[in-house]
Scaffold this motif. Structure first.
Motif, PDB file in Angstrom:
ATOM      1  N   ARG A 305       1.230  17.086  13.759  1.00  0.00           N
ATOM      2  CA  ARG A 305       2.652  17.359  13.551  1.00  0.00           C
ATOM      3  C   ARG A 305       3.227  18.199  14.687  1.00  0.00           C
ATOM      4  NH1 ARG A 305       3.324  17.958   6.936  1.00  0.00           N
ATOM      5  NH2 ARG A 305       3.049  15.717   6.582  1.00  0.00           N
ATOM      6  N   GLN A 306       4.512  18.017  14.928  1.00  0.00           N
ATOM      7  CA  GLN A 306       5.219  18.761  15.970  1.00  0.00           C
ATOM      8  C   GLN A 306       6.528  19.292  15.384  1.00  0.00           C
ATOM      9  OE1 GLN A 306       5.387  15.420  18.723  1.00  0.00           O
ATOM     10  NE2 GLN A 306       3.805  16.316  20.020  1.00  0.00           N
ATOM     11  N   LEU A 307       6.769  20.576  15.609  1.00  0.00           N
ATOM     12  CA  LEU A 307       7.998  21.218  15.149  1.00  0.00           C
ATOM     13  C   LEU A 307       9.017  21.140  16.281  1.00  0.00           C
ATOM     14  CD1 LEU A 307       9.552  22.772  12.998  1.00  0.00           C
ATOM     15  CD2 LEU A 307       8.456  24.876  13.822  1.00  0.00           C
ATOM     16  N   MET A 308       9.830  20.103  16.264  1.00  0.00           N
ATOM     17  CA  MET A 308      10.700  19.817  17.399  1.00  0.00           C
ATOM     18  C   MET A 308      12.023  20.575  17.372  1.00  0.00           C
ATOM     19  SD  MET A 308      10.127  15.766  18.138  1.00  0.00           S
ATOM     20  CE  MET A 308      11.179  15.859  19.587  1.00  0.00           C
ATOM     21  N   SER A 309      12.329  21.188  16.258  1.00  0.00           N
ATOM     22  CA  SER A 309      13.567  21.954  16.190  1.00  0.00           C
ATOM     23  C   SER A 309      13.449  22.998  15.097  1.00  0.00           C
ATOM     24  CB  SER A 309      14.757  21.021  15.911  1.00  0.00           C
ATOM     25  OG  SER A 309      15.964  21.753  15.795  1.00  0.00           O
ATOM     26  N   ALA A 322       7.912  16.331  13.273  1.00  0.00           N
ATOM     27  CA  ALA A 322       7.399  15.008  13.657  1.00  0.00           C
ATOM     28  C   ALA A 322       5.989  14.797  13.147  1.00  0.00           C
ATOM     29  CB  ALA A 322       7.421  14.861  15.176  1.00  0.00           C
ATOM     30  N   ASN A 323       5.673  13.561  12.806  1.00  0.00           N
ATOM     31  CA  ASN A 323       4.306  13.101  12.544  1.00  0.00           C
ATOM     32  C   ASN A 323       3.882  12.263  13.745  1.00  0.00           C
ATOM     33  OD1 ASN A 323       4.045  13.880   9.597  1.00  0.00           O
ATOM     34  ND2 ASN A 323       5.809  12.520   9.468  1.00  0.00           N
ATOM     35  N   GLY A 324       2.683  12.536  14.276  1.00  0.00           N
ATOM     36  CA  GLY A 324       2.262  11.821  15.472  1.00  0.00           C
ATOM     37  C   GLY A 324       2.705  12.556  16.721  1.00  0.00           C
ATOM     38  N   ASN A 325       2.483  11.938  17.860  1.00  0.00           N
ATOM     39  CA  ASN A 325       2.808  12.561  19.140  1.00  0.00           C
ATOM     40  C   ASN A 325       4.022  11.879  19.751  1.00  0.00           C
ATOM     41  OD1 ASN A 325       2.930  13.611  21.742  1.00  0.00           O
ATOM     42  ND2 ASN A 325       0.713  13.710  21.959  1.00  0.00           N
ATOM     43  N   VAL A 326       5.166  12.549  19.677  1.00  0.00           N
ATOM     44  CA  VAL A 326       6.418  11.965  20.183  1.00  0.00           C
ATOM     45  C   VAL A 326       6.374  11.785  21.695  1.00  0.00           C
ATOM     46  CG1 VAL A 326       8.915  12.379  20.389  1.00  0.00           C
ATOM     47  CG2 VAL A 326       7.750  12.869  18.236  1.00  0.00           C
ATOM     48  N   ASP A 327       5.558  12.566  22.379  1.00  0.00           N
ATOM     49  CA  ASP A 327       5.486  12.469  23.843  1.00  0.00           C
ATOM     50  C   ASP A 327       4.752  11.230  24.327  1.00  0.00           C
ATOM     51  OD1 ASP A 327       6.832  14.910  24.259  1.00  0.00           O
ATOM     52  OD2 ASP A 327       4.970  16.040  23.998  1.00  0.00           O
ATOM     53  N   ASN A 352       6.423  13.739   4.498  1.00  0.00           N
ATOM     54  CA  ASN A 352       5.292  12.951   3.996  1.00  0.00           C
ATOM     55  C   ASN A 352       5.646  11.465   3.896  1.00  0.00           C
ATOM     56  OD1 ASN A 352       3.554  15.157   3.736  1.00  0.00           O
ATOM     57  ND2 ASN A 352       4.300  15.639   1.676  1.00  0.00           N
ATOM     58  N   ASP A 353       6.874  11.162   3.439  1.00  0.00           N
ATOM     59  CA  ASP A 353       7.314   9.760   3.376  1.00  0.00           C
ATOM     60  C   ASP A 353       7.291   9.131   4.761  1.00  0.00           C
ATOM     61  OD1 ASP A 353       7.693   9.951   0.673  1.00  0.00           O
ATOM     62  OD2 ASP A 353       9.880  10.088   0.761  1.00  0.00           O
ATOM     63  N   MET A 354       7.789   9.873   5.761  1.00  0.00           N
ATOM     64  CA  MET A 354       7.830   9.328   7.123  1.00  0.00           C
ATOM     65  C   MET A 354       6.431   9.187   7.710  1.00  0.00           C
ATOM     66  SD  MET A 354      10.792   8.384   8.057  1.00  0.00           S
ATOM     67  CE  MET A 354      11.058   7.818   6.365  1.00  0.00           C
ATOM     68  N   ASP A 355       5.519  10.046   7.294  1.00  0.00           N
ATOM     69  CA  ASP A 355       4.133   9.884   7.735  1.00  0.00           C
ATOM     70  C   ASP A 355       3.560   8.596   7.167  1.00  0.00           C
ATOM     71  OD1 ASP A 355       1.905  10.663   9.178  1.00  0.00           O
ATOM     72  OD2 ASP A 355       1.062  11.847   7.547  1.00  0.00           O
ATOM     73  N   ALA A 375       5.133   7.394  16.094  1.00  0.00           N
ATOM     74  CA  ALA A 375       5.494   8.757  15.681  1.00  0.00           C
ATOM     75  C   ALA A 375       6.801   8.688  14.909  1.00  0.00           C
ATOM     76  CB  ALA A 375       5.640   9.681  16.882  1.00  0.00           C
ATOM     77  N   THR A 376       6.914   9.514  13.885  1.00  0.00           N
ATOM     78  CA  THR A 376       8.155   9.571  13.111  1.00  0.00           C
ATOM     79  C   THR A 376       8.642  11.015  13.075  1.00  0.00           C
ATOM     80  OG1 THR A 376       6.872   9.791  11.062  1.00  0.00           O
ATOM     81  CG2 THR A 376       7.631   7.578  11.660  1.00  0.00           C
ATOM     82  N   VAL A 377       9.946  11.193  13.141  1.00  0.00           N
ATOM     83  CA  VAL A 377      10.552  12.523  13.101  1.00  0.00           C
ATOM     84  C   VAL A 377      11.502  12.589  11.915  1.00  0.00           C
ATOM     85  CG1 VAL A 377      11.872  14.259  14.364  1.00  0.00           C
ATOM     86  CG2 VAL A 377      10.505  12.573  15.630  1.00  0.00           C
ATOM     87  N   THR A 378      11.360  13.623  11.111  1.00  0.00           N
ATOM     88  CA  THR A 378      12.357  13.900  10.078  1.00  0.00           C
ATOM     89  C   THR A 378      13.306  14.942  10.652  1.00  0.00           C
ATOM     90  OG1 THR A 378      10.802  13.428   8.296  1.00  0.00           O
ATOM     91  CG2 THR A 378      12.746  14.741   7.734  1.00  0.00           C
ATOM     92  N   TRP A 379      14.536  14.512  10.904  1.00  0.00           N
ATOM     93  CA  TRP A 379      15.525  15.359  11.590  1.00  0.00           C
ATOM     94  C   TRP A 379      16.550  15.868  10.568  1.00  0.00           C
ATOM     95  CZ3 TRP A 379      20.849  15.263  12.525  1.00  0.00           C
ATOM     96  CH2 TRP A 379      21.314  16.111  13.547  1.00  0.00           C
ATOM     97  N   LEU A 380      16.446  17.132  10.235  1.00  0.00           N
ATOM     98  CA  LEU A 380      17.441  17.774   9.381  1.00  0.00           C
ATOM     99  C   LEU A 380      18.156  18.817  10.241  1.00  0.00           C
ATOM    100  CD1 LEU A 380      18.683  17.790   6.600  1.00  0.00           C
ATOM    101  CD2 LEU A 380      16.873  19.319   5.822  1.00  0.00           C
TER     102      LEU A 380
END
Length: 563
Positions: A305-309, A322-327, A352-355, A375-380
């Motif tokens: 997981r990645q904390l992108m914001s 994010a789940n996975g590696n967005v890079d 979890n749904d996006m994973d 990779a999936t990102v949940t953007w709130l």
């Protein structure tokens, strides 16, 4: 003035080699400290000659202290400059690589020369290709500007150190107590004076391509220093690599938790009726929730997981996980949830749904011989309307929060592409009010989004009327998809008010995907019902039809979706 032609020739090696030689000289010099402390005039010697001798001893000591400071300053500045130049070299490499791939060149004065689109560009794609080339040209200008800005900053800092050395005033050696002289102490002072600054980031509202260019032109050590010491400059900056944003935001989480906890304790002691207490408690709950999302049950960091914001300003906390590696993933999806969504409430379920969507997409790819990563990102990153906060409900009528969120989401999506040497296949996903935000974001050019899927959608535009079509989205033609489940009042009835444009289920150019139970390509798929089952996984682990369809688009395999 530093030019592009100059920086293309810069090399870090000569300066880094000089550091070793200066280090040898410095170590020999500081070894003389004991000898200097032993220099004294003979006991009982007085008079003019004795005073002159003492003054000469002090001058020798002061000169050697200055010399030690100069050598240490030179050593430090050459090391820092050599390190910083590695960032410039990387910035040049990335800019020239981007230019070469897209048939551009960069002149010695930094001018961007467009070599023209591919000669076999189909007639019906020429306008889209021209727009894309304008975007690439703008990104190249940003990259050249940031490389030269970094190079100029390095040059100015290095020259300032050299000027102090050449003037013989690196430190004020005459202020020291020569009876207790330490050349190492003088060297430490000089080393401090020889340090280089780290280039300040672009303005907060800078384009993601500018942020990406700034980050690329920093050395690895400079990036690490900013992540550690100034995470607030990095974590929410669209265009910075996802892994680096995540490290910065994790550091920022710890700082913010300490700050909020201390302030909350103080208020409870001194002003227990303060209206600030609920706000601080909400932020601490959000930080705890994010901490849980970013860690495994055993307390270790979840490396998947990645904390992108992480944005704790405004009325309510905001985040992107994010789940996975967005890079590095070949396929990236950004999901925007809708009404009543909160960081400390529903976000963990969405992540979890996006994973699960990510895993379904990867299985789908693998079954068809493609081992690509997703990779999936949940953007709130916006503040949805909520029945728990009546003040936000006005946003449903005005559209202010969706409009503001749409612009932020557009920059976030653009930043994913800008941060990478090669663009991923990028899909925008939006549910409920999040589909409005997604639609508004795609009215902006240059997001890099290739496909869009909306579900449970009341509309995808920020205006009254029914005159909008899928062609208004700045994505390739035929790449917009809608899902509407039976029993979903938001998707069925809300569009009838036309507050957010035409109904997605009846929109020209919008591909309609099934939510019913069907026999899919790999077995039976279950139906979804109501407003909240679009990413439903069945008890036996199989996918619903709607989740299968979302995963198919995310995987870049829409031909597997059930219409």
């Amino acid at each position: 003035m530093v030019t592009w032609a100059d920086v293309t020739k810069w090399q870090s090696g000569p300066l880094q080699d000089a550091v070793g030689r200066l280090n040898d000289s410095y170590n020999k010099l500081v070894a003389c400290s004991d000898d200097l402390r032993g220099i004294n005039t003979a006991g009982g010697w007085h008079g003019q000659a004795a005073s002159a001798a003492a003054a000469e001893v002090n001058r020798i000591i002061d000169d050697l202290e200055e010399y030690a400071a100069e050598v240490a300053a030179g050593r430090r500045s050459m090391g820092d400059t050599g390190d910083a130049i590695t960032g410039v070299m990387n910035g040049v490499k990335e800019a020239e690589g981007l230019a070469s791939v897209h048939h551009f060149t960069i002149g010695g004065d930094g001018a961007i020369v467009d070599g023209g689109p591919p000669p076999n560009t189909p007639e019906n794609q020429k306008d889209a290709v021209a727009d894309e080339r304008k975007r690439i040209s703008a990104e190249l200008r940003d990259r050249v500007e940031e490389v030269i800005r970094q190079a100029t900053d390095i040059d100015d800092d290095f020259c300032a150190v050299l000027d102090r050395i050449l003037s013989g005033h690196t430190i004020d050696a005459t202020s020291n107590d020569n009876q207790n002289t330490s050349l190492a102490a003088a060297g430490n002072s000089g080393a401090t004076m020889g340090a280089l600054s780290v280039l300040a980031p672009p303005p907060v509202n800078a384009a993601p391509s500018m942020n990406a260019a700034w980050w690329a032109a920093l050395s690895p050590n400079q990036r690490l220093a900013l992540i550690k010491d100034h995470p607030e400059m990095v974590g929410n900056r669209d265009g910075v690599k996802a892994a680096d944003r995540s490290k910065a935001n994790m550091n920022l989480m710890d700082r913010e938790r300490q700050s909020f906890s201390s302030e909350l304790d103080r208020l409870k002691r001194e002003d227990s009726d303060s209206s600030e207490i609920p706000r601080l408690e909400e932020r601490l709950k959000a930080l705890d929730a994010i901490g849980d999302m970013m860690h495994n049950p055993d307390g270790t960091i979840n490396t998947n997981r990645q904390l992108m914001s992480l944005d704790l300003t405004g009325d309510h906390p905001k985040a992107a996980v994010a789940n996975g590696n967005v890079d590095t993933a070949q396929h990236v999806a950004v999901f925007t949830p809708g009404m009543n969504s909160t960081v400390d409430g529903s976000m963990d379920g969405y992540v979890n749904d996006m994973d699960s969507v990510r895993e379904s997409a990867e299985r789908m790819l693998l079954r068809h011989g493609d081992p690509a990563n997703v990779a999936t990102v949940t953007w709130l990153g916006y503040e949805p309307s909520s029945f728990d906060d009546p003040a936000t409900l006005a946003g449903l009528a005005t559209g202010d929060n969706a409009s503001f969120g749409g612009e932020k989401l557009a920059h976030f999506d653009e930043g994913i592409n800008a941060s990478r040497p090669t663009d991923p296949h990028l899909t925008a996903l939006g549910h409920s009010q999040g589909s409005i935000v997604t639609g508004i974001s795609l009215s902006h050019a240059g997001t890099g989004v290739d496909d869009a899927v909306v579900f449970g959608s009341p509309g995808i535009a920020d205006h009254f009327g029914i005159d909008n079509t899928a062609a208004d989205l700045k994505i390739p033609e035929g790449h917009a998809y809608n899902l509407k489940a039976d029993g979903d009042p938001v998707a069925q009835w809300a569009p009838e008010f036309w507050r957010y444009g035409a109904a997605p289920y009846d929109m020209p150019g919008m591909n309609q995907l099934s939510t019913h139970d069907v026999m899919g390509p790999d077995g039976p798929l279950a139906s979804s019902h109501g407003h909240s089952e679009y990413t439903k996984t069945m008890p036996d682990g199989s996918d619903s039809t709607s989740k299968h369809n979302i995963a198919a688009v995310v995987a870049g395999m829409p031909q597997l979706a059930v219409r």
